[in-house]
Design a protein around this motif. Structure first.
Motif, PDB file in Angstrom:
ATOM      1  N   LEU A 363       0.739  -1.185   0.072  1.00 51.62           N
ATOM      2  CA  LEU A 363      -0.116   0.122   0.105  1.00 51.62           C
ATOM      3  C   LEU A 363       0.683   1.294  -0.031  1.00 51.62           C
ATOM      4  O   LEU A 363       0.422   2.216  -0.467  1.00 51.62           O
ATOM      5  CB  LEU A 363      -0.911   0.091   1.106  1.00 51.62           C
ATOM      6  CG  LEU A 363      -1.998  -1.067   1.161  1.00 51.62           C
ATOM      7  CD1 LEU A 363      -2.655  -1.306   2.558  1.00 51.62           C
ATOM      8  CD2 LEU A 363      -3.174  -0.505   0.182  1.00 51.62           C
ATOM      9  N   TYR A 364       1.985   1.022   0.707  1.00 53.72           N
ATOM     10  CA  TYR A 364       2.879   2.284   0.684  1.00 53.72           C
ATOM     11  C   TYR A 364       3.352   2.692  -0.561  1.00 53.72           C
ATOM     12  O   TYR A 364       3.906   4.027  -0.686  1.00 53.72           O
ATOM     13  CB  TYR A 364       4.001   1.872   1.576  1.00 53.72           C
ATOM     14  CG  TYR A 364       4.669   3.080   2.367  1.00 53.72           C
ATOM     15  CD1 TYR A 364       5.646   3.726   1.981  1.00 53.72           C
ATOM     16  CD2 TYR A 364       3.893   3.791   3.275  1.00 53.72           C
ATOM     17  CE1 TYR A 364       6.347   4.819   2.489  1.00 53.72           C
ATOM     18  CE2 TYR A 364       4.201   4.843   3.880  1.00 53.72           C
ATOM     19  CZ  TYR A 364       5.819   5.596   3.505  1.00 53.72           C
ATOM     20  OH  TYR A 364       6.143   6.480   4.087  1.00 53.72           O
ATOM     21  N   TRP A 366       1.616   3.964  -2.971  1.00 50.33           N
ATOM     22  CA  TRP A 366       0.984   5.112  -3.324  1.00 50.33           C
ATOM     23  C   TRP A 366       1.332   6.376  -2.468  1.00 50.33           C
ATOM     24  O   TRP A 366       1.049   7.605  -2.766  1.00 50.33           O
ATOM     25  CB  TRP A 366      -0.431   4.875  -2.878  1.00 50.33           C
ATOM     26  CG  TRP A 366      -1.224   4.372  -4.032  1.00 50.33           C
ATOM     27  CD1 TRP A 366      -2.037   4.790  -4.939  1.00 50.33           C
ATOM     28  CD2 TRP A 366      -1.182   2.780  -4.387  1.00 50.33           C
ATOM     29  NE1 TRP A 366      -2.735   3.921  -6.049  1.00 50.33           N
ATOM     30  CE2 TRP A 366      -2.162   2.738  -5.526  1.00 50.33           C
ATOM     31  CE3 TRP A 366      -0.656   1.536  -3.880  1.00 50.33           C
ATOM     32  CZ2 TRP A 366      -2.001   1.520  -6.237  1.00 50.33           C
ATOM     33  CZ3 TRP A 366      -0.991   0.325  -4.586  1.00 50.33           C
ATOM     34  CH2 TRP A 366      -1.655   0.463  -5.788  1.00 50.33           C
ATOM     35  N   ASN A 367       2.367   6.235  -1.583  1.00 56.20           N
ATOM     36  CA  ASN A 367       3.070   7.644  -0.986  1.00 56.20           C
ATOM     37  C   ASN A 367       4.172   7.531  -1.973  1.00 56.20           C
ATOM     38  O   ASN A 367       4.782   8.846  -1.611  1.00 56.20           O
ATOM     39  CB  ASN A 367       3.358   6.930   0.219  1.00 56.20           C
ATOM     40  CG  ASN A 367       3.795   8.292   0.963  1.00 56.20           C
ATOM     41  OD1 ASN A 367       3.275   9.380   0.837  1.00 56.20           O
ATOM     42  ND2 ASN A 367       4.733   8.048   2.197  1.00 56.20           N
ATOM     43  N   GLU A 369       5.543   9.628  -4.963  1.00 55.73           N
ATOM     44  CA  GLU A 369       5.211  10.609  -5.886  1.00 55.73           C
ATOM     45  C   GLU A 369       5.262   9.994  -7.289  1.00 55.73           C
ATOM     46  O   GLU A 369       4.251  10.240  -8.327  1.00 55.73           O
ATOM     47  CB  GLU A 369       5.979  12.083  -5.896  1.00 55.73           C
ATOM     48  CG  GLU A 369       5.730  12.668  -4.678  1.00 55.73           C
ATOM     49  CD  GLU A 369       4.502  13.927  -4.877  1.00 55.73           C
ATOM     50  OE1 GLU A 369       4.234  14.575  -3.702  1.00 55.73           O
ATOM     51  OE2 GLU A 369       4.555  14.166  -6.141  1.00 55.73           O
ATOM     52  N   ASN A 408      -6.523   5.854   2.376  1.00 58.00           N
ATOM     53  CA  ASN A 408      -5.695   6.642   1.538  1.00 58.00           C
ATOM     54  C   ASN A 408      -5.638   6.153  -0.031  1.00 58.00           C
ATOM     55  O   ASN A 408      -5.832   7.177  -0.773  1.00 58.00           O
ATOM     56  CB  ASN A 408      -4.267   6.730   2.025  1.00 58.00           C
ATOM     57  CG  ASN A 408      -4.037   7.297   3.483  1.00 58.00           C
ATOM     58  OD1 ASN A 408      -5.195   7.938   3.895  1.00 58.00           O
ATOM     59  ND2 ASN A 408      -3.048   7.502   4.097  1.00 58.00           N
ATOM     60  N   VAL A 409      -5.366   4.983   0.005  1.00 59.22           N
ATOM     61  CA  VAL A 409      -5.117   4.438  -1.548  1.00 59.22           C
ATOM     62  C   VAL A 409      -6.562   4.647  -2.372  1.00 59.22           C
ATOM     63  O   VAL A 409      -6.684   5.128  -3.276  1.00 59.22           O
ATOM     64  CB  VAL A 409      -4.588   3.066  -1.694  1.00 59.22           C
ATOM     65  CG1 VAL A 409      -4.735   2.716  -2.959  1.00 59.22           C
ATOM     66  CG2 VAL A 409      -3.403   2.973  -0.891  1.00 59.22           C
TER      67      VAL A 409
ATOM     68  N   GLN B 119      -8.480  10.756   9.506  1.00 59.61           N
ATOM     69  CA  GLN B 119      -7.139  11.442   9.903  1.00 59.61           C
ATOM     70  C   GLN B 119      -7.451  12.946  10.466  1.00 59.61           C
ATOM     71  O   GLN B 119      -6.788  13.760  10.286  1.00 59.61           O
ATOM     72  CB  GLN B 119      -6.314  11.416   8.651  1.00 59.61           C
ATOM     73  CG  GLN B 119      -5.986  10.153   8.451  1.00 59.61           C
ATOM     74  CD  GLN B 119      -5.062  10.250   7.197  1.00 59.61           C
ATOM     75  OE1 GLN B 119      -4.769  11.324   6.494  1.00 59.61           O
ATOM     76  NE2 GLN B 119      -4.720   9.006   6.476  1.00 59.61           N
ATOM     77  N   LYS B 256      -2.414  16.783   2.157  1.00 58.30           N
ATOM     78  CA  LYS B 256      -1.652  15.647   2.294  1.00 58.30           C
ATOM     79  C   LYS B 256      -2.112  14.518   3.215  1.00 58.30           C
ATOM     80  O   LYS B 256      -2.568  14.939   4.345  1.00 58.30           O
ATOM     81  CB  LYS B 256      -0.111  16.095   2.496  1.00 58.30           C
ATOM     82  CG  LYS B 256       1.079  15.426   2.141  1.00 58.30           C
ATOM     83  CD  LYS B 256       1.332  15.677   0.837  1.00 58.30           C
ATOM     84  CE  LYS B 256       2.898  15.304   0.610  1.00 58.30           C
ATOM     85  NZ  LYS B 256       2.817  13.735   0.243  1.00 58.30           N
ATOM     86  N   LEU B 257      -2.301  13.391   2.604  1.00 56.80           N
ATOM     87  CA  LEU B 257      -2.720  12.297   3.634  1.00 56.80           C
ATOM     88  C   LEU B 257      -1.497  11.739   4.365  1.00 56.80           C
ATOM     89  O   LEU B 257      -0.343  11.948   3.930  1.00 56.80           O
ATOM     90  CB  LEU B 257      -3.019  11.175   2.667  1.00 56.80           C
ATOM     91  CG  LEU B 257      -4.406  11.542   1.958  1.00 56.80           C
ATOM     92  CD1 LEU B 257      -4.463  10.425   0.707  1.00 56.80           C
ATOM     93  CD2 LEU B 257      -5.578  11.585   2.627  1.00 56.80           C
ATOM     94  N   VAL B 258      -1.878  11.212   5.426  1.00 55.74           N
ATOM     95  CA  VAL B 258      -0.696  10.890   6.551  1.00 55.74           C
ATOM     96  C   VAL B 258      -0.867   9.465   6.141  1.00 55.74           C
ATOM     97  O   VAL B 258      -1.600   8.480   6.210  1.00 55.74           O
ATOM     98  CB  VAL B 258      -1.260  11.281   7.938  1.00 55.74           C
ATOM     99  CG1 VAL B 258      -0.236  10.385   8.809  1.00 55.74           C
ATOM    100  CG2 VAL B 258      -1.433  12.577   8.094  1.00 55.74           C
ATOM    101  N   TRP B 259       0.387   8.805   6.065  1.00 52.82           N
ATOM    102  CA  TRP B 259       0.720   7.382   5.802  1.00 52.82           C
ATOM    103  C   TRP B 259       1.256   6.658   7.228  1.00 52.82           C
ATOM    104  O   TRP B 259       2.560   6.917   7.328  1.00 52.82           O
ATOM    105  CB  TRP B 259       1.727   7.186   4.704  1.00 52.82           C
ATOM    106  CG  TRP B 259       0.918   7.756   3.459  1.00 52.82           C
ATOM    107  CD1 TRP B 259       0.878   8.991   2.825  1.00 52.82           C
ATOM    108  CD2 TRP B 259       0.154   7.126   2.465  1.00 52.82           C
ATOM    109  NE1 TRP B 259       0.165   8.845   1.439  1.00 52.82           N
ATOM    110  CE2 TRP B 259      -0.152   7.640   1.372  1.00 52.82           C
ATOM    111  CE3 TRP B 259      -0.015   5.457   2.419  1.00 52.82           C
ATOM    112  CZ2 TRP B 259      -0.946   7.391   0.283  1.00 52.82           C
ATOM    113  CZ3 TRP B 259      -0.652   4.864   1.175  1.00 52.82           C
ATOM    114  CH2 TRP B 259      -1.062   6.050   0.021  1.00 52.82           C
ATOM    115  N   VAL B 261       2.519   3.478   9.013  1.00 50.92           N
ATOM    116  CA  VAL B 261       2.673   2.311   9.126  1.00 50.92           C
ATOM    117  C   VAL B 261       3.247   1.974  10.364  1.00 50.92           C
ATOM    118  O   VAL B 261       3.817   2.403  11.172  1.00 50.92           O
ATOM    119  CB  VAL B 261       3.966   1.850   7.753  1.00 50.92           C
ATOM    120  CG1 VAL B 261       3.046   2.326   6.462  1.00 50.92           C
ATOM    121  CG2 VAL B 261       5.043   2.812   8.020  1.00 50.92           C
ATOM    122  N   LEU B 269      11.690   0.774   5.546  1.00 47.55           N
ATOM    123  CA  LEU B 269      11.785   1.741   4.488  1.00 47.55           C
ATOM    124  C   LEU B 269      12.922   2.711   4.432  1.00 47.55           C
ATOM    125  O   LEU B 269      13.276   2.987   3.486  1.00 47.55           O
ATOM    126  CB  LEU B 269      10.374   2.610   4.639  1.00 47.55           C
ATOM    127  CG  LEU B 269       8.965   2.006   4.456  1.00 47.55           C
ATOM    128  CD1 LEU B 269       8.186   3.323   5.029  1.00 47.55           C
ATOM    129  CD2 LEU B 269       8.938   1.822   3.097  1.00 47.55           C
TER     130      LEU B 269
END
Lengths: 503, 330
Positions: A363-364, A366-367, A369, A408-409, B119, B256-259, B261, B269
């Protein structure tokens, strides 16, 4: 003299330090068998310092010291020969300085002496691993016992190679294929410090000895293939890959066929190794370097990775996803179009994985750019592939963090193409409704069958004539479960009163 | 006779719709508010409504919930001057009220979940206080007559007249279009009956159904909807629909969306594969390796062994003879 004082210092061992030495699981250099009769205790007498010698004597003294250092000591036994071990250590240290700081010391006669000294000290058959289930993340590696000397030998050799006066044309007589082969075998050492040195040394040799390059590449490939398909054991894969990374980085364009073969036959299959976690970072770097050199390789690489996508190992899946993101970071939009469908089919599966780390990592994407811009450009193809699973897990996934990420996605996709999103939602919902309806009908039919059977049982018990009629109808039902036959319907409605009574 | 019943319902709703219209002056005020100020601007409101739409889609709520939520929001914003920092809480509050009114109890998600997913920064108690305020200000009039009400009625009327072509007017599609329209504050000024009719007429024109066209012209006259009004709103709806349907996507540019994890994933990451290697690049020379005398033999066999397939003939080629003999040495 320093040698004596050092010996004095180590003479009175405390119990604790002895125990600690034993716990460190040092392995013996296999040049010494533990119980076999030893040759006479090796002795070396301290020679005068090089810095004290006159320039004419220095050369001879240098050679002498090199020869002296060919004497090997047994470090498995921690208490013997301490005086001489210290002498050798000091000598080696001196030699390191000598070759690092002085110019004009590398005359031709010195080359064979140096290589002999290095060979004698480091080339050995590595003993078998004491811990076959060695887990590099959990266990301490078994370290080389003679490291105090060996480290200096490696250091010395490295300085030798890097000395500004070093002449590959002279050295190549001694640093030949046989030498290199033995060097490569040493990469299987469990001691990471040794491998670190070997890596740097091999890198320098590859850089300076053009004639050995093809040989080195071929031998490394052999070792990889042996690792991958025969032994599943080799400690030096990461180090080799680091060196290869710097080589790949330097490839000339257009890429030679040999290099492309290397990528397809070795690098991609290496992803299937059980111990991938140990060298994945370096492997991914190599792959990405290839793609930066020649973007037309993208399709084969991605399809190769998809073919080897882990199905039962989630830790590996997370690594693959990380690598895929790195690849997508450098991908060209035209190449992306070629692989987007199979790729996103796999990502869609990952997103729905019950393993939360896999789902999160997928899913990440989509973060990112750049990836987002690629998806946007091709949203008409990608959205339908992702939609079903995303929508489903937004309702069903156990992990709340995942659910939030899915939001979010979905929100991002919704904003990319509202109309398509709404269409997909509508068709998804109608599909679900159809399925639900079918499910309900099926259950209803079974329920009615059950009751018919009850009726039959009670009819038999009551000895009624209808029994036969019921029985043959039931046969009808059994044979044509999905048939909206009128007979069946009639039979069912006939029973409806009894049904309610049965309930 | 069903058509007659529907027409009666239509008429009664027409009378009720004025009660649920947001104050026009209030809406105009919002439209004229500057964006960087304290107050709620049109862009602000539109962005919020889009968020509500995302939430509606995500939680699987019905169109009715969404339309009601927007109606409550617009009515509230039109009567109260609020600061933009409270807009998030107000919009979620309206959604939550709408959900409780419309959806079945089992589908109502908790305040906690709503806040988490959207959020938002406010707390559950903030939300319930806001809901109370909204409810009081709107006099608990939650059963609003909205454009959706009319859309359903129109659709039912169309069905009753053309029984053999049941799926000609796709209700799902119309609802989606309505939702898209409601994301623009301009449409909140329209009378719901007119807005719904505009949508319907556009769709009928696209379908080129003369029968339906005639039916709805009659309805328009019956409901005394002016031609000018209808034309005006149809124009705006048309433009909105063109943007909605365009293959060009609007780049998502709102907040901006907050991701978030898990810790493990976050650690992985950061270990970048693109770590700068310590080893400097070794450039491949165009001329190298082909001129050396020692390795020329092995060079050719090297090329061969790699290009041949891995398999039965791999054995001999991969292990050069000198290596094998070395292995035998003690």
């Amino acid at each position: 003299m320093s040698a004596i004082s050092a010996a004095e210092k180590v003479d009175g061992f405390t119990r604790k330090s002895v125990r600690k030495a034993q716990r460190q699981r040092v392995q013996g250099s296999s040049q010494f068998a533990v119980n076999s009769s030893r040759p006479a205790a090796p002795e070396i007498s301290a020679l005068p310092q090089l810095k004290d010698a006159s320039s004419t004597e220095q050369h001879a003294l240098f050679m002498q010291k090199l020869q002296q250092c060919c004497v090997i000591f047994d470090f498995y036994d921690t208490v013997t020969d301490l005086k001489y071990k210290e002498t050798k250590r000091a000598t080696l240290s001196e030699l390191v300085d000598y070759v690092s700081t002085n110019r004009g010391v590398l005359v031709e006669p010195v080359y064979p002496e140096i290589t002999t000294m290095v060979c004698t000290n480091i080339f050995r058959t590595l003993p078998p691993s004491e811990n076959p289930d060695f887990d590099p993340e959990e266990d301490e590696p078994t370290l080389e016992a003679s490291w105090p000397h060996m480290q200096l030998v490696y250091e010395f050799f490295l300085r030798f190679l890097e000395n500004p006066d070093f002449q590959p044309s002279t050295a190549k007589r001694y640093i030949d294929q046989k030498f290199v082969l033995q060097l490569l075998e040493l990469f299987d050492s469990e001691d990471p410090r040794e491998r670190e040195f070997l890596k740097t040394i091999l890198h320098r040799i590859y850089g300076k000895f053009l004639g050995l390059r093809a040989f080195i590449r071929k031998q490394i490939n052999n070792l990889f293939l042996r690792y991958l398909y025969e032994t599943e054991h080799f400690n030096g894969v990461a180090e080799f890959l680091e060196i290869l990374g710097s080589i790949i980085n330097g490839f000339a364009l257009p890429l030679k066929a040999e290099h492309k073969q290397f990528l397809m036959k070795i690098l991609i299959p290496l992803h299937t190794a059980k111990g991938l976690a140990l060298f994945h970072a370096q492997l991914a770097y190599c792959v990405v370097q290839f793609l930066e050199k020649d973007p037309t390789l993208t399709e084969v690489v991605v399809r190769g990775l998809l073919k080897f996508w882990p199905k039962t190992c989630s830790q590996k899946e997370v690594m693959f996803l990380g690598e895929m993101e790195e690849i997508l970071d450098v991908i060209e939009p035209t190449q992306f179009k070629k692989i987007q469908e199979p790729l996103f089919k796999q990502i869609s599966k990952c997103v729905a994985s019950p393993h939360f780390q896999v789902a999160e990592r997928a899913l990440y994407f989509w973060n990112n750019e750049y990836i987002l811009s690629l998806i946007e450009e091709n949203n008409a193809k990608i959205l339908p592939i992702m939609f079903g699973n995303l929508y489903r897990i937004s309702k069903e996934h156990w992990n709340p963090t995942i659910v939030a990420l899915v939001y979010n996605v979905l929100k991002t996709l919704m904003e990319m193409n509202s109309k398509l999103f709404d269409e997909l939602t509508a068709s998804y919902k109608s599909d679900r409704q159809r399925e639900k309806k079918k499910e309900q009908e099926r259950e209803e039919l079974w329920r009615k069958l059950d009751e018919l059977r009850l009726q039959e049982t009670s009819a038999i018990q009551n000895n009624r004539h209808e029994m036969q009629f019921t029985y043959s109808n039931k046969n009808n039902n059994n044979n044509k479960l999905h048939d909206k036959d009128e007979n069946t319907a009639a039979a069912i409605t006939d029973r409806s009163e009894s049904d309610t009574w049965a309930e | 006779m069903e058509a007659f019943k529907l027409m009666k319902e239509l008429k009664s709703n027409l009378e009720l719709e004025v009660h649920y219209l947001p104050k026009e002056t209030g809406l105009s005020l919002i439209e004229s508010t500057q964006e960087n100020g304290n107050g709620v601007s049109a862009k602000c409101r539109d962005a919020r409504v889009e968020d509500l739409l995302s939430l509606t889609n995500f939680f699987g709520y019905s169109t009715q919930t969404f339309v009601l939520a927007v109606n409550l929001l617009d009515r509230f914003l039109a009567m109260m001057k609020v600061q933009s920092k409270y807009l998030a809480c107000i919009s979620i509050g309206c959604l939550h009220i709408a959900v409780r009114v419309t959806e079945e109890e089992c589908n109502v998600s908790s305040s906690h979940e709503l806040i988490r997913i959207s959020q938002s920064k406010f707390t559950i108690s903030d939300l319930s206080r806001m809901e109370k305020i909204i409810s009081e200000k709107l006099n608990f009039q939650f059963k609003a007559v909205t454009a959706l009400t009319f859309l359903h009625l129109y659709h039912a009327i169309a069905l009753s007249h053309t029984s053999n072509r049941k799926d000609v007017l796709n209700l799902d599609k119309l609802e989606a279009q309505l939702k898209a329209c409601l994301c623009r504050i301009v449409f909140s000024k329209a009378k719901p009956s007119v807005l719904a009719l505009s949508l319907l007429m556009l769709e009928i024109e696209a379908l080129q159904s003369a029968d339906l066209l005639e039916i709805f012209h009659r309805i328009q006259t019956h409901l005394k909807i002016s031609k000018a009004d209808l034309a005006h709103w149809r124009g705006l709806v048309n433009q909105c629909m063109r943007e909605y349907s365009s293959p060009e996507c609007a780049k998502p540019d709102n907040k901006k969306l907050v991701w978030i994890v898990s810790r493990r994933t976050a650690q992985n990451l950061h270990s970048s594969y693109r770590c700068i290697p310590e080893l400097p690049t070794i450039p491949e020379g165009a001329w190298d390796e082909s001129e050396s005398e020692d390795s020329s033999e092995d060079l050719s066999s090297g090329e061969e062994s790699l290009s041949s397939s891995l398999g039965s003939d791999a054995g001999g080629l991969y292990f050069p003879s000198n290596f094998r003999s070395r292995a035998c040495r003690p």
